[in-house]
Every structure is written in C-alpha cells, then in structure tokens.
Design a protein around this motif. Structure first.
Motif, mmCIF file in Angstrom:
data_model
loop_
_atom_site.group_PDB
_atom_site.id
_atom_site.type_symbol
_atom_site.label_atom_id
_atom_site.label_comp_id
_atom_site.label_asym_id
_atom_site.label_seq_id
_atom_site.Cartn_x
_atom_site.Cartn_y
_atom_site.Cartn_z
ATOM 1 N N SER A 198 0.824 -1.208 0.000
ATOM 2 C CA SER A 198 0.000 0.000 0.000
ATOM 3 C C SER A 198 0.861 1.261 0.000
ATOM 4 C CB SER A 198 -0.924 -0.032 1.223
ATOM 5 O OG SER A 198 -1.825 1.048 1.204
ATOM 6 N N LYS A 229 -2.233 2.739 -3.043
ATOM 7 C CA LYS A 229 -3.580 2.182 -3.164
ATOM 8 C C LYS A 229 -3.866 1.292 -1.957
ATOM 9 C CE LYS A 229 -2.498 0.727 -7.397
ATOM 10 N NZ LYS A 229 -2.644 0.188 -8.783
ATOM 11 N N LYS A 230 -5.123 0.805 -1.818
ATOM 12 C CA LYS A 230 -5.454 0.091 -0.579
ATOM 13 C C LYS A 230 -6.263 -1.177 -0.730
ATOM 14 C CE LYS A 230 -9.415 3.114 0.537
ATOM 15 N NZ LYS A 230 -10.014 3.963 1.600
ATOM 16 N N ARG A 231 -6.757 -1.509 -1.906
ATOM 17 C CA ARG A 231 -7.549 -2.738 -2.025
ATOM 18 C C ARG A 231 -6.634 -3.926 -2.307
ATOM 19 N NH1 ARG A 231 -11.251 -5.150 -6.108
ATOM 20 N NH2 ARG A 231 -10.640 -3.481 -7.560
ATOM 21 N N GLN A 233 -13.534 -3.939 7.665
ATOM 22 C CA GLN A 233 -13.457 -2.629 7.013
ATOM 23 C C GLN A 233 -12.325 -2.572 5.972
ATOM 24 O OE1 GLN A 233 -12.148 0.578 9.700
ATOM 25 N NE2 GLN A 233 -11.434 -1.025 11.097
ATOM 26 N N GLN A 234 -11.430 -3.555 6.006
ATOM 27 C CA GLN A 234 -10.387 -3.631 4.984
ATOM 28 C C GLN A 234 -11.026 -3.892 3.619
ATOM 29 O OE1 GLN A 234 -7.185 -3.169 5.730
ATOM 30 N NE2 GLN A 234 -7.203 -3.372 7.947
ATOM 31 N N GLU A 235 -10.458 -3.341 2.577
ATOM 32 C CA GLU A 235 -11.016 -3.519 1.231
ATOM 33 C C GLU A 235 -10.325 -4.696 0.551
ATOM 34 O OE1 GLU A 235 -11.269 0.057 -1.066
ATOM 35 O OE2 GLU A 235 -11.866 1.266 0.675
ATOM 36 N N THR A 264 -11.014 -8.152 -2.110
ATOM 37 C CA THR A 264 -11.835 -8.908 -3.048
ATOM 38 C C THR A 264 -11.264 -10.316 -3.131
ATOM 39 O OG1 THR A 264 -12.317 -6.908 -4.328
ATOM 40 C CG2 THR A 264 -12.666 -9.042 -5.431
ATOM 41 N N GLU A 324 -10.270 -6.884 -11.850
ATOM 42 C CA GLU A 324 -10.089 -6.130 -10.611
ATOM 43 C C GLU A 324 -8.876 -5.207 -10.686
ATOM 44 O OE1 GLU A 324 -12.372 -6.021 -8.359
ATOM 45 O OE2 GLU A 324 -13.539 -7.574 -9.384
ATOM 46 N N ASP A 352 -7.345 0.398 -8.291
ATOM 47 C CA ASP A 352 -7.239 0.681 -6.853
ATOM 48 C C ASP A 352 -6.634 -0.472 -6.052
ATOM 49 O OD1 ASP A 352 -9.394 -1.030 -7.219
ATOM 50 O OD2 ASP A 352 -10.602 -0.123 -5.628
#
Length: 381
Positions: free
Chosen positions: A108, A113-115, A146-148, A150, A163, A168
């Motif tokens: 990150s 970015k954070k996902r 709350q973490q992003e 997939t 994705e 992101d």
C-alpha cells in the motif's frame, strides 16, 4: 485463571521431542508427521539448533533494533545464498501473520492504493489486513471487515484482470500451495499471468510462502516452480524450527524509508540464531534433495492404498484425500497408532507436513499403520 477456550484439544501432552518423534508425559513415543503446522523443519531438538540457541541465550538473548545486530545480516546473506532471491531485502518479524500484514502495508505504501485481491480457501493470518484477506468469515471480526479485499476463485485470471484494471488494487496475495485450505494449487498459466498483470497495473505480487516455503515444496520457495518474480515474499513457520520468527523478502525496486516498518522483537538475537541454525542445517544435510526424494517415495506408497482418492501437494507438503471426513481417522492415528497428522478446511483431507529430514523407514511405518487404521475406521463406521 482459566485459559481462553478457543482450541479443541487432543488429550495428548507432549513434553519432549527428538528428531521426528515427540514423547508425552507418560513416556509414549509419537511419530510426528505434522510438525506443529510445518514449523518443525529440521526435527525436534536438532543438535545444531540446540547448540545455536543455547550459545546465543548464554551470550545475549535480546536487544532492540536500535543497535547493530550482525546476526541479522548473516541471516540475510545465508537466506539469499540458499534461496537464490538475489538482491531482495529482508525485514524480520515474529510470525506469519505479521509477515503478511507488513507485506500488505508495504504494498500500500509503494502503490498509494489500498484494495487487496486474494483467493478462496486462502489463509494469510489473523491480524487485521491478513485476516481480511483470509477466506474464512468465522475469524473476520467487524473491525477487520473494514479492509477492502476482493476474494476470487483460484485460477480466475479474468477476474484478476478485471479487478486490477479498476486501478485501486495495491496487492494480489496468493499461496502457491494452499495450506489449511487443502493443498490446492493454481496453474502455471494462472500464476504467470497474475504476475504479468500486477506489473502492468502497478500492483504488488505477494507470494505467501509462510507454509509452502523454506524447502517444503522441493524448491526453496514454492513460487520457484513457476516463471514469476514476486515483489514481496512472506515467510515464517519452518524458518525457526519452533522459535518465533518471520519475515518478508522485498524486491530491490521497493525503497526503504526510516520508520516505514518497525518491530520490537522481530530479528532479535535469539531468533536470528535459531534461523541461522535452520538454514545451515538445510544446507549441510542437503535437505532439499531429501524433500524431493521422500516426497516421491510418499507418492509411490500412497498409490498402493485404494481408499486414497487423490494425493495433493508437492515435496513434503502433502495431502491424502478420501471420500469420507478424516476426523475419526486422525483420532485413530493419534490415540491408537501414535501418529500426529493434520486436518484442513477440506474435511476429507489428511495433511502431512513432517520434518524435512524424514526417512523412508518413517514413511513405511506410517503407511503400514494407516492401512490398519483405515480398517478400524471402516469397522467402527
């Protein structure tokens, strides 16, 4: 004060170990084919390990990372030489969960970015981002959710592409051989395309080698079975033969900055001594060759048992899949035949993760007793 009751426990109390065996408080000998989740890499109480840790604790057990610690550099150089991961940088922590947490944090930082993209049946630890990337909602608390993240199907290249192209995603994290998920593996095409997609979309490719690394798969790291170059490699379990130690290997393209990562206990003197003992033993006893030889022998022996429907894994990270749930079989093996084995999220899978210096005689013993135990389970059923 009672212990917080979160573990279902077998009624066995190991008090000592030697090589591939452990001994309980009644003096009973058990064949250890699980190594405490693949932690015992060079065998219980290996003399190299005992000597290194004893000598170090008699000299200096701990000081913080505010001072010079030449053992860290020695460990890093030995790890580079044996793994072939030339020019990677090492950051030391205490556990696999911390390794993955720092890997995702670093990704990150690097990408802005954070996902995260992870995969079904994957397990990456129990800290905040690591557990959110783990495919088990029973251990993901609301604060973790709350973490992003997939979570996709393993081998879903198109899903990864879709994705990543959203722009992101900071990291794609994957086990090259899934551990607790059941020893499933992606295809070579999948891993190699994911690597390329990460590089094309400014995302970090994180190889979770916590269980499948450290010679367990027949190569030093499991990703080395494929044509990929991870940005970050996480490691732990077999790294310290029971002493808490973990780390991440960081590609030279990722620049360090003071304060970016930190740890109190990570990379302490005792941990480094334990880690060096493991690496020196892997090298001096040629354990990579033994892993490949014993893994092949295990496969041959397993094919002789008709109840086994599939043999999974590589090297000495192995699974035997049956057409029934193996809980009763594991109890039969531990209580009546004195053999430790492991389970998985796949309830029909028996997991085998022995020390890397296991011998053919140990495997012969296991398979002979497994045949008898299977008959007992069938009768009781």
């Amino acid at each position: 004060m009672p212990l917080f009751d979160v573990y279902p426990l077998y009624d066995v109390t190991p008090v000592s170990g030697k090589g591939i065996h452990v001994y309980d408080d009644q003096g009973t000998e058990y064949l250890d084919l699980y190594g405490g989740h693949a932690v015992i890499s060079i065998g219980h109480a290996h003399p190299n390990y005992v000597k290194a840790v004893t000598t170090q604790v008699e000299t200096l057990g701990f000081y913080s990372n505010a001072i010079q610690n030449p053992l860290q550099k020695e460990l890093a150089n030995k790890l580079e030489a044996l793994s072939g991961c030339k020019d990677y940088q090492l950051f030391l922590v205490n556990s696999g969960a911390e390794a993955n947490e720092n890997a995702l944090k670093l990704a990150s930082f690097k990408t802005g970015k954070k996902r995260v993209v992870a995969f079904k049946k994957g397990f990456h630890g129990r800290t905040s981002a690591a557990v959110a990337a783990t495919d088990n909602q029973n251990i993901v608390a609301p604060i973790n959710a709350q973490q992003e993240v997939t979570i996709l199907e393993l081998n879903d290249v198109e899903g990864v592409k879709r994705e990543l192209e959203k722009g992101d995603v900071c990291a794609v994290i994957v086990e090259f051989i899934q551990g607790i998920g059941g020893l499933d593996q992606g295809t070579a095409e999948f891993f190699e395309q994911v690597d390329a997609l990460c590089k094309a979309n400014n995302a970090m490719f994180v190889a979770d080698e916590i269980q499948c690394g450290y010679a367990r798969s027949g190569k030093f790291f499991a990703f080395q079975h494929y044509n990929v170059t991870p940005d970050i490699i996480s490691l732990a379990k077999g790294m310290g033969n029971g002493f808490p130690i973990g780390g991440i290997l960081i590609h030279p393209d990722i620049e360090a900055k003071y304060g970016m990562l930190g740890t109190t206990f990570g990379g302490n003197h005792l941990a480094c001594a334990a880690g060096l003992a493991v690496l020196n033993t892997i090298e001096s006893e040629n354990l990579l060759a033994n892993v490949n030889e014993m893994g092949a022998y295990f496969m041959e022996k397993a094919k002789e048992i008709p109840q086994i429907k599939e043999i999974k894994g590589r090297g000495l990270m192995l699974g035997l899949e049956f057409d029934f749930e193996v809980g009763d079989l594991r109890k039969e093996l531990i209580y009546n035949y004195k053999i430790f084995t492991g389970g998985a999220a796949n309830k029909k899978l028996l997991r085998i993760l022995p020390p890397l210096n296991i011998e053919k005689a140990h495997l012969d013993q296991f398979f002979e007793l497994l045949k008898v135990a299977l008959k007992e389970v069938e009768i009781k059923a």
